[in-house]
Design a protein around this motif. Sequence first.
Motif, PDB file in Angstrom:
ATOM      1  N   SER A  25       0.813  -1.213   0.000  1.00 51.85           N
ATOM      2  CA  SER A  25       0.000   0.000   0.000  1.00 51.85           C
ATOM      3  C   SER A  25       0.847   1.265   0.000  1.00 51.85           C
ATOM      4  N   ASP A  85      -9.005  -1.518   3.579  1.00 46.96           N
ATOM      5  CA  ASP A  85      -8.245  -1.687   2.334  1.00 46.96           C
ATOM      6  C   ASP A  85      -9.154  -1.876   1.125  1.00 46.96           C
ATOM      7  N   VAL A  86     -10.179  -2.702   1.268  1.00 45.88           N
ATOM      8  CA  VAL A  86     -11.088  -2.958   0.142  1.00 45.88           C
ATOM      9  C   VAL A  86     -11.816  -1.678  -0.260  1.00 45.88           C
ATOM     10  N   ALA A  89      -9.471   0.642  -2.078  1.00 46.44           N
ATOM     11  CA  ALA A  89      -9.169   0.171  -3.439  1.00 46.44           C
ATOM     12  C   ALA A  89     -10.245   0.633  -4.416  1.00 46.44           C
ATOM     13  N   VAL A  90     -11.500   0.519  -4.008  1.00 47.05           N
ATOM     14  CA  VAL A  90     -12.613   0.938  -4.875  1.00 47.05           C
ATOM     15  C   VAL A  90     -12.577   2.448  -5.096  1.00 47.05           C
ATOM     16  N   ALA A 175      -4.775   1.533  -6.443  1.00 45.67           N
ATOM     17  CA  ALA A 175      -5.959   0.731  -6.117  1.00 45.67           C
ATOM     18  C   ALA A 175      -5.600  -0.750  -6.010  1.00 45.67           C
ATOM     19  N   VAL A 176      -4.773  -1.225  -6.919  1.00 46.90           N
ATOM     20  CA  VAL A 176      -4.345  -2.623  -6.888  1.00 46.90           C
ATOM     21  C   VAL A 176      -3.540  -2.914  -5.621  1.00 46.90           C
ATOM     22  N   PHE A 178      -3.881  -1.600  -2.660  1.00 46.49           N
ATOM     23  CA  PHE A 178      -4.784  -1.766  -1.529  1.00 46.49           C
ATOM     24  C   PHE A 178      -5.447  -3.144  -1.550  1.00 46.49           C
ATOM     25  N   ALA A 179      -5.830  -3.589  -2.751  1.00 46.72           N
ATOM     26  CA  ALA A 179      -6.456  -4.904  -2.876  1.00 46.72           C
ATOM     27  C   ALA A 179      -5.484  -6.013  -2.459  1.00 46.72           C
ATOM     28  N   SER A 181      -3.011  -5.725  -0.369  1.00 44.91           N
ATOM     29  CA  SER A 181      -2.848  -5.637   1.075  1.00 44.91           C
ATOM     30  C   SER A 181      -3.975  -6.372   1.795  1.00 44.91           C
ATOM     31  N   ALA A 182      -5.217  -6.185   1.332  1.00 45.53           N
ATOM     32  CA  ALA A 182      -6.362  -6.857   1.962  1.00 45.53           C
ATOM     33  C   ALA A 182      -6.243  -8.376   1.866  1.00 45.53           C
ATOM     34  N   VAL A 183      -5.829  -8.864   0.707  1.00 46.91           N
ATOM     35  CA  VAL A 183      -5.701 -10.313   0.503  1.00 46.91           C
ATOM     36  C   VAL A 183      -4.627 -10.896   1.417  1.00 46.91           C
TER      37      VAL A 183
END
Length: 416
Positions: A25, A85-86, A89-90, A175-176, A178-179, A181-183
């Motif tokens: 991130s 995070d999700v 990302a959006v 944005a990617v 953040f995604a 990081s969430a995963v």
Amino acid sequence: MAGSGLGAVFRVPEFRVLWAAELFSIAGDQLARVALAVLVYGRTGSALWAAVAYALTFLPALLGGVLLSGLADRFRRREVMIVSDVARAVLVAVMAIPDLPLWALCAVLVLVVLLGSPHTAAQGALYPEVLPGELYERGLAVRQITSQTAQLVGFATGGLLVAALSPAVALLGNAVSFALSAVVVRIGVADRPAPVQAPGPGPVTSELRGITAGLVEIATDRPRRALVLLAWLVGWYVVPEALAAPYADHLGAGPAAVGLLMAADPLGSVLGAWLFVRFVPAATRARLVGLMAVAAGVPLALCILRPGVPLTVLLWAVSGMLSTAYLLQTQASFVRATPDGGRGRAIGVAASGIIAAQGAAVLLGGLLADATDPATAVAAAGVLGAVLSAGGAVAWHRANSTAPSPQFRWAGARSR
């Protein structure tokens, strides 16, 4: 017992996961900051507007830290991080929409920053659980080194990528990140229960009372109050990053130079964190906090001489080295002096104050740069930071020398 080097923290699996998620991130954030600086300055040609856009990556965190950081003490901290995070990302993907009006871009940016507050609080509250004892301070140093390295790479390559591609592509990259990081957090961090909360009134009333109590507790605790004051003053040393685009333009340089200038502070931060933890004895670190806070403003004050890009990068890097070293120690001492039950809120308020202070300083720097020129604004920020830090240093010295809490003294003066 864990090894004595900084690398010992990587033997802890959950630390590796949290570290990797943060790295993703941060790299994306710095790429996005370069994109925003170039995008807004390109549209408006105004140093003030460039500073406003940069300040919006900081200022809303004050509200978020006060109102939202308590979520890290009310819900499972891993889930707080994932949801944040999700959502970010959006929202950052929305910012990449071509020709999005400037007001809409700023509005979405405010939401992104607000959502960062509970994430920061939850992450900060998890680290003492993941890294016990001396490993915690080493973990802070490793995070500082690697996060600043990620910023360095993001800024240095960001200018080249924005010049070669477009700001929209850079925002999509954020944005990617953040995604990802969430995963990573979902897969690799244990699902701990939420901290135990004492019975009381409804959520809203309880949250407001908790915030008030937390602020009063920090304000009436002399050592923590002095630490927070010094930490917030680091905002003056962030002004150069916000003015990198107009500063480069003032020198006749392009987007690639913007990235290099923005990378100077992270470069100094990497060196500062490593040198401070590696070579300064633990018992000495707390005593150097005020001195380093003041010294960090001197290199920026020299920008009044209007040096070229290479020398400016050097000056900004030295300032970053000193400011990071003192901030590292203030964070460690503050967290260790705060009980776990309210640690998420306390960290959120303190961290959000740092971010908000950076935003306020950046706005003032932008106003001064528009009225004079970027070099003068950077020099003024350095002088103000040094002068105000001198007052904070005196307060810290007095508080640390008279603090009655054995736990606090242990936090600031541990042996190796």
